[in-house]
Design an enzyme around this catalytic site. Sequence first.
Site, PDB file in Angstrom:
ATOM      1  CE1 TYR A 135      -3.461  -2.689   0.609  1.00 47.70           C
ATOM      2  CE2 TYR A 135      -4.590  -0.630   0.483  1.00 47.70           C
ATOM      3  CZ  TYR A 135      -4.542  -2.123   0.282  1.00 47.70           C
ATOM      4  OH  TYR A 135      -5.745  -2.618   0.282  1.00 47.70           O
ATOM      5  CE  LYS A 186       1.361 -18.498  -2.170  1.00 47.36           C
ATOM      6  NZ  LYS A 186       0.209 -19.600  -2.580  1.00 47.36           N
ATOM      7  CG  ASP A 219      -2.676 -20.386  -1.490  1.00 50.32           C
ATOM      8  OD1 ASP A 219      -2.130 -20.450  -0.283  1.00 50.32           O
ATOM      9  OD2 ASP A 219      -2.373 -21.284  -2.232  1.00 50.32           O
ATOM     10  CG  ASP A 243      -8.246  -4.681   0.879  1.00 49.46           C
ATOM     11  OD1 ASP A 243      -8.934  -4.152   1.523  1.00 49.46           O
ATOM     12  OD2 ASP A 243      -8.045  -4.738  -0.351  1.00 49.46           O
ATOM     13  CG  ASP A 247     -13.715  -6.673   1.029  1.00 50.80           C
ATOM     14  OD1 ASP A 247     -13.804  -5.961   1.907  1.00 50.80           O
ATOM     15  OD2 ASP A 247     -13.747  -6.420  -0.398  1.00 50.80           O
TER      16      ASP A 247
END
Length: 348
Positions: A135, A186, A219, A243, A247
């Site tokens: 970001y 990850k 994932d 982020d 959601d």
Amino acid sequence: MSVLQVAVVPGDGIGIEVTAQAVRVLEQVLDQAGAGLNLDYFDLGANRYLETGDILTEADQEALARHQAILLGAVGDPRVAPGILERGLLLKLRFGFDQYVNLRPSFYYPGVDSPLQHPDGTDLVVVREGTEGLYVGNGGSVRTGTPQEIATESSINTAYAVERVVRYAFELAASRPAQHLTLVHKTNVLVHAGGLWQRQVEAVAQHFPQVQVDYAHIDAATIYLVKDPQRFDVIVTDNLFGDILTDEAAAITGGIGLAASANLNPEGRFPSMFEPVHGSAPDIAGQGIADPIAAIGSVELLLANNGFPAEAERVRQAIMADMTWRAENPGQRRSTAEVGDAVLAALN
Ligand code: IPM
Ligand code: MN
């Protein structure tokens, strides 16, 4: 009497409508507690930008900084190119006020509509890093717009910032009944940033022997969230993974209309900011039909993080009462203000 100083930034679209209800709740609950509240409204967002060209001036930032908390509605408007307000307002505030903990709880209220078969018992908090990662805008492009274009966007991860957000997440996990923390990253591919996060988690874990530590790749975490969300308690992760995951976490616990968040500067050197996870929803703006619960939940977080834990709990109970009402009255449509009325009534 000490007076809680709150800056209100309704922003754009439905932000204006849901913030009005959130403010009513904040006023009532503090009034009932006999506590003082001072609200200062800031006209920031698309309209001001289109009229004056200003998004967030230094004077705005100085004025905002004189408050303990910021209550934000939403920013974003179809008349403004994507990224301008997001970067110039929302991210500038998160970065400028060093709000390094982006706290996003997902609690499943029984009876609420969920796409999951077994959402019961979902009660997790994502601690999303708020000041770094992908970001920061560390990138650029050359030969832009040509077939030879090159674009970069580098993720920044400092030991300092990762350590402090990880420490916050451990403290939170230690305070919750499940005492469980999952690092989501990850590490199998992003070995440099992932290695840093992993090592910070291992180091801080030494100080929290009571907290059980787990790890999931991003994932796999998206699968676990829909198949077995109860496995999570506190999740700590970077800005972009957080982020995306929040959601999804909102979607499984009743939708983005319910999801509240806090952008915390835990030391209080700068104001913290409280906002619904949802955006300005231009498609339904101005109709008075947006669900204000996410904004009201943000008031709960504001109270909890500004010395009013009992009042935060009262707001939580009022939200819970409204969720129960929804479960018992399926298909009933209410306006934004009617939901606000119901929450206020539940507070009495
Ligand atoms: C959020 C939003 C923002 C983010 C956007 C609007 C910059 O999606 O609060 O989750 O990506 O953080
Ligand atoms: Mn988002």
